[in-house]
Motif scaffolding. Sequence first.
Motif, PDB file in Angstrom:
ATOM      1  N   UNK A   1       0.861  -1.180   0.000  1.00 57.26           N
ATOM      2  CA  UNK A   1       0.000   0.000   0.000  1.00 57.26           C
ATOM      3  C   UNK A   1       0.896   1.228   0.000  1.00 57.26           C
ATOM      4  N   UNK A   2       0.639   2.148  -0.921  1.00 55.65           N
ATOM      5  CA  UNK A   2       1.417   3.374  -1.026  1.00 55.65           C
ATOM      6  C   UNK A   2       0.583   4.533  -0.485  1.00 55.65           C
ATOM      7  N   UNK A   3       1.096   5.215   0.509  1.00 57.09           N
ATOM      8  CA  UNK A   3       0.385   6.346   1.086  1.00 57.09           C
ATOM      9  C   UNK A   3       0.686   7.604   0.286  1.00 57.09           C
ATOM     10  N   UNK A   4      -0.289   8.538   0.295  1.00 56.22           N
ATOM     11  CA  UNK A   4      -0.110   9.819  -0.379  1.00 56.22           C
ATOM     12  C   UNK A   4      -1.010  10.847   0.280  1.00 56.22           C
ATOM     13  N   UNK A   5      -0.703  12.107   0.061  1.00 58.70           N
ATOM     14  CA  UNK A   5      -1.456  13.196   0.673  1.00 58.70           C
ATOM     15  C   UNK A   5      -2.845  13.316   0.056  1.00 58.70           C
ATOM     16  N   UNK A   6      -3.864  13.524   0.863  1.00 63.96           N
ATOM     17  CA  UNK A   6      -5.210  13.740   0.327  1.00 63.96           C
ATOM     18  C   UNK A   6      -5.231  14.944  -0.609  1.00 63.96           C
ATOM     19  N   UNK A   7      -6.012  14.866  -1.670  1.00 67.78           N
ATOM     20  CA  UNK A   7      -6.133  15.961  -2.629  1.00 67.78           C
ATOM     21  C   UNK A   7      -5.073  15.944  -3.718  1.00 67.78           C
ATOM     22  N   UNK A   8      -4.140  14.977  -3.648  1.00 66.17           N
ATOM     23  CA  UNK A   8      -3.116  14.875  -4.689  1.00 66.17           C
ATOM     24  C   UNK A   8      -3.540  13.821  -5.710  1.00 66.17           C
ATOM     25  N   UNK A   9      -2.723  13.636  -6.731  1.00 69.33           N
ATOM     26  CA  UNK A   9      -3.014  12.654  -7.776  1.00 69.33           C
ATOM     27  C   UNK A   9      -2.629  11.240  -7.372  1.00 69.33           C
TER      28      UNK A   9
END
Length: 58
Positions: free
Chosen positions: A27-35
Amino acid sequence: MSLFARQESVEEAWRVVDPILDDGSRVYEYEPGTWGPSEADVLAPQGSWRTVLRDSGA
Protein backbone atom coordinates in the motif's frame (compact mmCIF):
# COMPACT_ATOMS: atom_id res chain seq x y z
CA MET A 1 -36.59 -10.39 -5.96
CA SER A 2 -34.56 -11.50 -2.97
CA LEU A 3 -33.06 -9.56 -0.11
CA PHE A 4 -30.10 -11.93 0.06
CA ALA A 5 -27.56 -13.22 -2.43
CA ARG A 6 -27.70 -16.88 -3.33
CA GLN A 7 -24.93 -19.06 -1.96
CA GLU A 8 -23.53 -19.75 -5.44
CA SER A 9 -23.19 -16.01 -6.10
CA VAL A 10 -21.44 -15.39 -2.80
CA GLU A 11 -19.03 -18.27 -3.32
CA GLU A 12 -18.21 -17.07 -6.85
CA ALA A 13 -17.58 -13.54 -5.61
CA TRP A 14 -15.18 -14.85 -2.97
CA ARG A 15 -13.47 -17.06 -5.57
CA VAL A 16 -12.66 -13.93 -7.55
CA VAL A 17 -11.88 -11.54 -4.67
CA ASP A 18 -10.03 -13.79 -2.22
CA PRO A 19 -6.81 -14.15 -4.27
CA ILE A 20 -6.64 -10.36 -4.57
CA LEU A 21 -7.03 -9.90 -0.83
CA ASP A 22 -4.39 -12.57 -0.15
CA ASP A 23 -1.95 -11.03 -2.64
CA GLY A 24 -0.28 -8.90 0.00
CA SER A 25 0.31 -6.02 -2.39
CA ARG A 26 2.08 -3.04 -0.94
CA VAL A 27 0.00 0.00 0.00
CA TYR A 28 1.42 3.37 -1.03
CA GLU A 29 0.38 6.35 1.09
CA TYR A 30 -0.11 9.82 -0.38
CA GLU A 31 -1.46 13.20 0.67
CA PRO A 32 -5.21 13.74 0.33
CA GLY A 33 -6.13 15.96 -2.63
CA THR A 34 -3.12 14.87 -4.69
CA TRP A 35 -3.01 12.65 -7.78
CA GLY A 36 -1.87 9.72 -5.70
CA PRO A 37 1.49 8.07 -5.19
CA SER A 38 4.16 8.46 -7.86
CA GLU A 39 4.26 4.64 -8.08
CA ALA A 40 0.87 4.83 -9.84
CA ASP A 41 2.40 6.75 -12.76
CA VAL A 42 3.58 3.48 -14.32
CA LEU A 43 -0.08 2.47 -14.68
CA ALA A 44 -0.98 5.50 -16.83
CA PRO A 45 0.90 5.89 -20.11
CA GLN A 46 2.25 9.34 -20.98
CA GLY A 47 -0.48 11.39 -22.65
CA SER A 48 -3.33 9.52 -20.96
CA TRP A 49 -6.12 11.49 -19.25
CA ARG A 50 -4.41 11.04 -15.88
CA THR A 51 -1.05 12.46 -16.92
CA VAL A 52 -2.59 15.26 -19.01
CA LEU A 53 -4.81 16.47 -16.16
CA ARG A 54 -2.07 16.08 -13.56
CA ASP A 55 0.48 17.99 -15.66
CA SER A 56 -2.03 20.81 -16.35
CA GLY A 57 -2.56 21.36 -12.62
CA ALA A 58 -6.24 20.41 -12.79
